[in-house]
Write a protein that holds these residues in place. Structure first.
Motif, PDB file in Angstrom:
ATOM      1  N   LEU A 153       0.829  -1.209   0.000  1.00 37.51           N
ATOM      2  CA  LEU A 153       0.000   0.000   0.000  1.00 37.51           C
ATOM      3  C   LEU A 153       0.863   1.259   0.000  1.00 37.51           C
ATOM      4  O   LEU A 153       0.484   2.279  -0.589  1.00 37.51           O
ATOM      5  CB  LEU A 153      -0.930  -0.006   1.216  1.00 37.51           C
ATOM      6  N   PHE A 154       2.010   1.204   0.645  1.00 37.90           N
ATOM      7  CA  PHE A 154       2.938   2.339   0.636  1.00 37.90           C
ATOM      8  C   PHE A 154       3.401   2.598  -0.796  1.00 37.90           C
ATOM      9  O   PHE A 154       3.463   3.759  -1.245  1.00 37.90           O
ATOM     10  CB  PHE A 154       4.131   2.039   1.544  1.00 37.90           C
ATOM     11  N   ALA A 155       3.739   1.521  -1.525  1.00 37.40           N
ATOM     12  CA  ALA A 155       4.176   1.678  -2.916  1.00 37.40           C
ATOM     13  C   ALA A 155       3.026   2.175  -3.796  1.00 37.40           C
ATOM     14  O   ALA A 155       3.222   3.011  -4.681  1.00 37.40           O
ATOM     15  CB  ALA A 155       4.709   0.345  -3.443  1.00 37.40           C
ATOM     16  N   TRP A 156       1.812   1.654  -3.560  1.00 40.57           N
ATOM     17  CA  TRP A 156       0.644   2.112  -4.331  1.00 40.57           C
ATOM     18  C   TRP A 156       0.394   3.602  -4.089  1.00 40.57           C
ATOM     19  O   TRP A 156       0.121   4.365  -5.024  1.00 40.57           O
ATOM     20  CB  TRP A 156      -0.591   1.307  -3.924  1.00 40.57           C
ATOM     21  N   ARG A 157       0.497   4.023  -2.837  1.00 36.14           N
ATOM     22  CA  ARG A 157       0.273   5.432  -2.504  1.00 36.14           C
ATOM     23  C   ARG A 157       1.283   6.334  -3.211  1.00 36.14           C
ATOM     24  O   ARG A 157       0.925   7.383  -3.739  1.00 36.14           O
ATOM     25  CB  ARG A 157       0.358   5.623  -0.987  1.00 36.14           C
ATOM     26  N   ASP A 158       2.551   5.922  -3.216  1.00 37.81           N
ATOM     27  CA  ASP A 158       3.573   6.722  -3.886  1.00 37.81           C
ATOM     28  C   ASP A 158       3.284   6.824  -5.387  1.00 37.81           C
ATOM     29  O   ASP A 158       3.405   7.898  -5.977  1.00 37.81           O
ATOM     30  CB  ASP A 158       4.949   6.096  -3.649  1.00 37.81           C
ATOM     31  N   LYS A 159       2.876   5.715  -5.981  1.00 34.90           N
ATOM     32  CA  LYS A 159       2.576   5.702  -7.425  1.00 34.90           C
ATOM     33  C   LYS A 159       1.403   6.626  -7.735  1.00 34.90           C
ATOM     34  O   LYS A 159       1.458   7.429  -8.683  1.00 34.90           O
ATOM     35  CB  LYS A 159       2.249   4.276  -7.873  1.00 34.90           C
ATOM     36  N   MET A 160       0.331   6.544  -6.939  1.00 37.36           N
ATOM     37  CA  MET A 160      -0.842   7.385  -7.174  1.00 37.36           C
ATOM     38  C   MET A 160      -0.519   8.862  -6.953  1.00 37.36           C
ATOM     39  O   MET A 160      -0.985   9.728  -7.705  1.00 37.36           O
ATOM     40  CB  MET A 160      -1.980   6.958  -6.256  1.00 37.36           C
TER      41      MET A 160
END
Length: 601
Positions: free
Chosen positions: A513-520
């Motif tokens: 989720l941390f990686a998803w948040r950074d991508k978004m």
């Protein structure tokens, strides 16, 4: 703050037109509406902040007062009362609240972490709620599997009763904290914002006042074959020479463009002499210019060329942007005030490098650490010969080093912090915000004179103290802006800061989720706090909801991008739940074992 019912409250806050309590009274007893409540609350906070400045300062002064039993007992009583109030607020927002329990929290650092985390939670929630109130996220709905219902958002009566036709008075300040339905300024930028996961390259193509020219660009293979030093040499040696030149070129590309000039800068003798303070003009008698066109910017630059010194300040916005936006630049000379619309002139502000890097002109800033980086990031502007009044205040041991304190000390002016949290993307700017922005630089040159005078006197007629401030200011000017770079281990720092023991499934969800948040955040050009606040990220990772609806239940209020991307987030949580369940691990321990999957780039 005293909140009384309709019967016993003062007319200023409680008596609505017609003498009847409206529906807001049931939500905010004793106040006509939310705006009057916010205005009263803000005034109370400002008054308390001003009162705190009269307290004994840390050090000998405080220790002296502390030696009196009556003072010590009073401080302990008030301290316990404040801790109790803070704990109640933290409990209300679902944060860890044992700040007053000395058995559970023994270290000052732990207490500070509790406050920081709680402050993040509250401010993130306020920001999201203000977006919903303003209608920015009004029509966004989550994409949910069939059979799942969208949770209803409860809107209090004072929000429902405010329509587009509601007229606000000049004295109301609530609207200035967060503007309504702002068109994202990024959409108008000529150069697209670069949120890519790559290092920052300085935005400088012309270098005024250069002692060392800008580095050349990378050469192509055809170009390097034509170099005289490459002729008649073996191919292997030619390749080695090319690689060395390429490495040097790449180092130069990412280096501070004015590093050489700053390292060889020495203040002129004239500014190291004892100054004669020049009193500022009254604001109402000082010409003011709002610069929003290229012609006006060029005219301003020509005026600055003829100045010996000028003051600079910036207004910044970070919530609705991944890297942040510099929204205004304030400049004051001895005779005029200027405010530059940096959103409108973002691509043209490099023109000011002619004066900003002129070693013969002093640029006066207060607390320039962030300003230096914002100038580089957004405009490709650099500072040579900068004087930071914050560093001067530190060297003078003034106790407090804020601009607010210096204004009171040297100008007997109480700084107005009413618009400190305002959204500076608002256009057109209200008159009150323009005045607030002017005050940040209007008095700064006089403060610059006064602190130099005191430094000269403390140096017994020698410029040694002044040289120390210029040295510290030069070191700040040498700072380089660096972009936030995402790596496989970026989540570890936040995970450790939360001081939670997560099992492998929870830690996997946290990482994904941390990686998803950074991508978004990079893709949508939003801050990570806007996409998914830290406390919501941790709660989802801890609870590992089995259904998309469970993810939404972990978020209150639900961030707009979480609503839109709920299915993708649910897939990450499912992927984490499929991991083998091991005992609780620290973040560093799991990292060493290498048992976590890598999220998609």
């Amino acid at each position: 703050m005293e909140a009384r019912g309709c019967g016993g409250a003062s007319k200023e806050h409680t008596e609505p037109p017609g003498g009847q309590c409206d529906s807001a009274g049931t939500v905010l007893p004793g106040f006509r509406d939310a705006d009057s409540f916010v205005k009263h609350a803000l005034g109370t906070v400002v008054a308390a902040t001003k009162a705190s400045s009269g307290l004994p300062q840390p050090g000998d002064e405080y220790d002296f007062y502390r030696s009196f039993p009556g003072f010590r007992a009073f401080c302990e009583t008030q301290g316990d009362m404040l801790l109790h109030c803070m704990s109640k607020i933290m409990q209300y927002h679902g944060c860890r609240s044992h700040i007053k329990d000395r058995n559970k929290v023994t270290e000052l650092e732990d207490k500070f972490d509790l406050l920081v985390d709680s402050n993040d939670v509250i401010l993130e929630r306020v920001g999201i709620l203000l977006d919903e109130v303003a209608g920015v996220n009004k029509n966004q709905q989550p994409i949910l599997p069939a059979g799942l219902q969208v949770p209803k958002t409860i809107i209090s009566s004072w929000n429902r009763k405010r329509g587009e036709s509601h007229k606000r008075t000049k004295s109301e300040t609530f609207r200035l904290l967060h503007a309504k339905n702002i068109t994202r300024p990024q959409l108008k930028f000529r150069e697209k914002v670069d949120n890519s996961n790559t290092p920052f390259v300085p935005k400088l193509f012309v270098k005024p006042n250069a002692l060392k020219p800008l580095p050349e660009g990378k050469t192509t293979r055809r170009e390097r074959k034509d170099r005289p030093e490459d002729l008649d040499v073996p191919p292997a040696l030619a390749d080695l020479l090319h690689q060395q030149r390429t490495r040097q070129t790449e180092q130069d590309m990412f280096a501070h463009p004015y590093q050489h000039e700053l390292e060889h800068f020495t203040p002129l003798e004239a500014i190291l002499e004892k100054p004669q303070p020049q009193l500022y003009r009254p604001v109402e008698e000082t010409p003011f210019h709002f610069v929003s066109t290229l012609d006006e910017l060029v005219e301003l630059n020509e005026k600055l060329i003829n100045c010996k010194e000028f003051a600079v300040d910036l207004e910044h916005h970070s919530y609705r942007s991944f890297l942040g936006l510099t929204c205004l630049m304030q400049i004051s000379t001895r005779t005029e005030d200027f405010i530059i619309d940096t959103l409108e002139l973002r691509s043209d502000l490099y023109i000011l490098n002619e004066t900003f890097t002129d070693p013969g002109i002093v640029k006066v800033l207060h607390g320039a650490d962030s300003d230096v980086e914002w100038l580089q990031r957004d405009f490709g502007l650099y500072l040579v010969n900068m004087f930071d009044t914050h560093q001067a205040a530190r060297l003078l041991n003034l106790g407090r080093h804020s601009l607010e304190h210096l204004l009171k000390l040297y100008c007997n002016i109480a700084a107005n912090k009413q618009y400190q949290l305002a959204d500076w993307r608002i256009r057109p700017l209200p008159e009150e915000m323009i005045q607030y922005a002017r005050d940040d630089t209007h008095y700064l040159l006089y403060i610059y004179d006064k602190v130099r005078e005191e430094l000269w006197e403390r140096g017994n007629g020698q410029p040694t103290q002044l040289q120390v401030v210029w040295q510290r200011s030069r070191d700040i000017s040498l700072k380089k802006y660096t972009k936030p770079i995402f790596t496989e281990d970026s989540y570890l720092e936040l995970c450790r800061k939360q001081k939670k023991h997560l099992n492998t499934q929870q830690l996997t969800a946290f990482k994904l989720l941390f990686a998803w948040r950074d991508k978004m955040a990079r893709r949508e050009d939003e801050s990570t706090g806007y996409v998914l606040p830290n406390h919501m990220l941790l709660k989802i990772a801890e609870e590992l909801p089995k259904e998309p609806q469970g993810i939404i239940a972990c978020c209150n209020p639900v961030p707009p991008l979480v609503r839109q991307q709920i299915n993708e987030m649910h897939l990450f949580v499912q992927q984490a739940r499929d991991m083998p369940l091991l005992k609780s691990e620290t973040a560093a321990g799991v990292r060493k074992k290498g048992s976590l999957p890598n999220p998609e780039p």
